[in-house]
Scaffold this motif. Structure first.
Motif, PDB file in Angstrom:
ATOM      1  N   CYS A  45      18.072 -79.203  19.288  1.00  9.34           N
ATOM      2  CA  CYS A  45      17.065 -78.962  19.386  1.00  9.34           C
ATOM      3  C   CYS A  45      16.791 -78.040  20.406  1.00  9.34           C
ATOM      4  O   CYS A  45      17.242 -78.712  21.226  1.00  9.34           O
ATOM      5  N   PHE A  46      16.414 -76.545  20.480  1.00  8.50           N
ATOM      6  CA  PHE A  46      16.023 -75.889  21.796  1.00  8.50           C
ATOM      7  C   PHE A  46      15.584 -74.760  20.658  1.00  8.50           C
ATOM      8  O   PHE A  46      14.944 -74.057  19.931  1.00  8.50           O
ATOM      9  N   ALA A  47      14.785 -74.499  21.982  1.00  8.97           N
ATOM     10  CA  ALA A  47      13.969 -73.453  21.973  1.00  8.97           C
ATOM     11  C   ALA A  47      14.245 -71.733  22.862  1.00  8.97           C
ATOM     12  O   ALA A  47      14.649 -72.131  23.792  1.00  8.97           O
ATOM     13  N   LEU A  48      13.999 -70.377  22.002  1.00  7.79           N
ATOM     14  CA  LEU A  48      13.988 -69.849  21.799  1.00  7.79           C
ATOM     15  C   LEU A  48      12.569 -68.665  22.223  1.00  7.79           C
ATOM     16  O   LEU A  48      11.413 -68.766  21.601  1.00  7.79           O
ATOM     17  N   VAL A  49      12.333 -68.476  23.545  1.00 10.49           N
ATOM     18  CA  VAL A  49      11.126 -67.660  23.468  1.00 10.49           C
ATOM     19  C   VAL A  49      11.339 -66.378  23.844  1.00 10.49           C
ATOM     20  O   VAL A  49      12.282 -65.806  24.642  1.00 10.49           O
ATOM     21  N   GLN A  50      10.833 -65.935  23.294  1.00 12.91           N
ATOM     22  CA  GLN A  50      11.001 -63.900  22.919  1.00 12.91           C
ATOM     23  C   GLN A  50       9.975 -63.044  22.909  1.00 12.91           C
ATOM     24  O   GLN A  50       8.565 -64.222  22.732  1.00 12.91           O
ATOM     25  N   THR A  51       9.686 -61.856  23.458  1.00 15.66           N
ATOM     26  CA  THR A  51       8.488 -61.551  23.279  1.00 15.66           C
ATOM     27  C   THR A  51       9.226 -59.619  22.669  1.00 15.66           C
ATOM     28  O   THR A  51      10.867 -59.379  23.906  1.00 15.66           O
ATOM     29  N   TYR A  52       7.904 -59.068  21.766  1.00 14.90           N
ATOM     30  CA  TYR A  52       8.783 -58.113  21.647  1.00 14.90           C
ATOM     31  C   TYR A  52       7.777 -57.093  20.345  1.00 14.90           C
ATOM     32  O   TYR A  52       6.592 -57.551  20.997  1.00 14.90           O
ATOM     33  N   GLU A  53       7.558 -56.136  20.349  1.00 19.41           N
ATOM     34  CA  GLU A  53       7.125 -55.175  19.700  1.00 19.41           C
ATOM     35  C   GLU A  53       7.285 -55.270  17.974  1.00 19.41           C
ATOM     36  O   GLU A  53       9.012 -55.234  17.380  1.00 19.41           O
ATOM     37  N   THR A  54       6.476 -55.498  16.829  1.00 24.05           N
ATOM     38  CA  THR A  54       6.827 -56.326  15.445  1.00 24.05           C
ATOM     39  C   THR A  54       7.345 -54.390  15.453  1.00 24.05           C
ATOM     40  O   THR A  54       6.798 -53.380  15.571  1.00 24.05           O
ATOM     41  N   LYS A  55       7.832 -54.526  13.960  1.00 27.57           N
ATOM     42  CA  LYS A  55       8.047 -53.294  13.494  1.00 27.57           C
ATOM     43  C   LYS A  55       8.245 -52.679  12.187  1.00 27.57           C
ATOM     44  O   LYS A  55       7.552 -53.539  11.307  1.00 27.57           O
ATOM     45  N   PRO A  56       8.465 -51.380  11.402  1.00 34.90           N
ATOM     46  CA  PRO A  56       7.572 -51.432  10.482  1.00 34.90           C
ATOM     47  C   PRO A  56       8.976 -52.468   9.184  1.00 34.90           C
ATOM     48  O   PRO A  56       9.744 -52.407   9.942  1.00 34.90           O
ATOM     49  N   ILE A  57       8.069 -52.022   8.300  1.00 32.43           N
ATOM     50  CA  ILE A  57       8.817 -53.003   6.852  1.00 32.43           C
ATOM     51  C   ILE A  57       9.850 -52.515   6.527  1.00 32.43           C
ATOM     52  O   ILE A  57      10.976 -52.754   6.369  1.00 32.43           O
ATOM     53  N   GLU A  58      10.026 -50.803   7.061  1.00 32.56           N
ATOM     54  CA  GLU A  58      11.128 -49.742   6.471  1.00 32.56           C
ATOM     55  C   GLU A  58      12.919 -50.844   7.439  1.00 32.56           C
ATOM     56  O   GLU A  58      13.576 -50.640   7.292  1.00 32.56           O
ATOM     57  N   LYS A  59      12.392 -51.490   8.651  1.00 36.13           N
ATOM     58  CA  LYS A  59      13.117 -52.275   8.905  1.00 36.13           C
ATOM     59  C   LYS A  59      13.732 -53.232   8.938  1.00 36.13           C
ATOM     60  O   LYS A  59      14.351 -54.134   9.997  1.00 36.13           O
ATOM     61  N   ALA A  60      13.068 -54.088   7.937  1.00 32.69           N
ATOM     62  CA  ALA A  60      13.185 -55.265   7.789  1.00 32.69           C
ATOM     63  C   ALA A  60      14.636 -55.754   7.095  1.00 32.69           C
ATOM     64  O   ALA A  60      15.125 -54.873   6.359  1.00 32.69           O
ATOM     65  N   LYS A  61      15.367 -57.416   7.926  1.00 30.52           N
ATOM     66  CA  LYS A  61      16.258 -57.318   7.592  1.00 30.52           C
ATOM     67  C   LYS A  61      16.203 -58.947   6.850  1.00 30.52           C
ATOM     68  O   LYS A  61      15.338 -59.427   7.248  1.00 30.52           O
ATOM     69  N   PHE A  62      16.771 -59.688   6.182  1.00 28.64           N
ATOM     70  CA  PHE A  62      16.612 -61.165   5.723  1.00 28.64           C
ATOM     71  C   PHE A  62      17.982 -61.926   6.596  1.00 28.64           C
ATOM     72  O   PHE A  62      18.707 -61.116   6.129  1.00 28.64           O
ATOM     73  N   GLU A  63      17.193 -62.471   6.780  1.00 23.86           N
ATOM     74  CA  GLU A  63      18.032 -63.665   7.436  1.00 23.86           C
ATOM     75  C   GLU A  63      18.534 -64.422   7.145  1.00 23.86           C
ATOM     76  O   GLU A  63      17.249 -65.425   6.236  1.00 23.86           O
ATOM     77  N   ALA A  64      18.991 -65.582   7.072  1.00 26.49           N
ATOM     78  CA  ALA A  64      18.991 -67.422   6.378  1.00 26.49           C
ATOM     79  C   ALA A  64      20.620 -67.697   7.727  1.00 26.49           C
ATOM     80  O   ALA A  64      21.213 -67.516   8.186  1.00 26.49           O
ATOM     81  N   HIS A  65      19.836 -69.457   7.721  1.00 27.18           N
ATOM     82  CA  HIS A  65      20.949 -69.959   8.813  1.00 27.18           C
ATOM     83  C   HIS A  65      21.768 -71.440   7.822  1.00 27.18           C
ATOM     84  O   HIS A  65      20.910 -71.819   6.809  1.00 27.18           O
ATOM     85  N   ARG A  66      22.353 -71.797   8.097  1.00 25.05           N
ATOM     86  CA  ARG A  66      23.134 -72.762   7.453  1.00 25.05           C
ATOM     87  C   ARG A  66      22.650 -74.123   8.650  1.00 25.05           C
ATOM     88  O   ARG A  66      22.492 -75.186   7.481  1.00 25.05           O
ATOM     89  N   LYS A  67      22.633 -73.906   9.838  1.00 27.78           N
ATOM     90  CA  LYS A  67      22.965 -75.774  10.461  1.00 27.78           C
ATOM     91  C   LYS A  67      21.891 -75.568  11.445  1.00 27.78           C
ATOM     92  O   LYS A  67      21.849 -76.505  11.862  1.00 27.78           O
TER      93      LYS A  67
END
Length: 152
Positions: A45-67
């Motif tokens: 269990c670990f936290a990833l702190v991040q900051t960014y600017e949101t992007k348009p939907i055209e740049k969306a990619k779906f992701e999924a994890h297993r572990k």
């Protein structure tokens, strides 16, 4: 998939033995913590702190994890996370990578937009394909914590 506010997080702590630690850590998050990884319970269990600017939907990619289960918490800003059942993903862009602990798919037309803002979190299990960091209605700066919780 669960979408709620940190005020209601205790309702979900019984769903995974590490959720209590996850939400306790998120309750202490005040935005002054350094960008990057913060161990809560080592690789379990670990936290990833991040900051960014949101992007348009055209740049969306779906992701999924297993572990890992993602607990995505918005500290400040607003974004849309696109959600769809993993079984509905059709056009793979990247096969599952152990190193990245993810697989990627092209945007599908059949998704549910989750609007997430200050104090809200989404819990995304391995069967939940998701495309985070998408504009709500305009580009916006976001401070987010993604807690990676090992699947039991």
């Amino acid at each position: 998939m669960i979408l709620d506010t940190l005020d209601n997080a205790a309702r979900y702590e019984s769903l995974n033995s590490r959720f209590a630690k996850t939400f306790a850590w998120l309750r202490t998050f005040d935005g002054t913590q350094a960008i990057g990884r913060h161990d809560i319970d080592g690789d379990h269990c670990f936290a990833l702190v991040q900051t960014y600017e949101t992007k348009p939907i055209e740049k969306a990619k779906f992701e999924a994890h297993r572990k890992y289960i993602d607990v995505q918490f918005i500290h400040s800003g607003r974004e849309t996370i696109l959600w769809a059942p993993l079984a509905s993903m059709k056009e793979e862009m990247m096969a599952y990578s152990e190193e990245k602990e993810a697989a990627l798919w092209k945007l599908t037309a059949d998704f549910t937009p989750l609007h997430v803002s200050d104090g809200h979190f989404a819990i995304l299990w391995p069967q939940d394909a998701h495309a985070p960091c998408i504009e709500w209605d305009k580009p916006e700066q976001v401070l987010k914590v993604v807690v990676k919780v090992a699947v039991e």
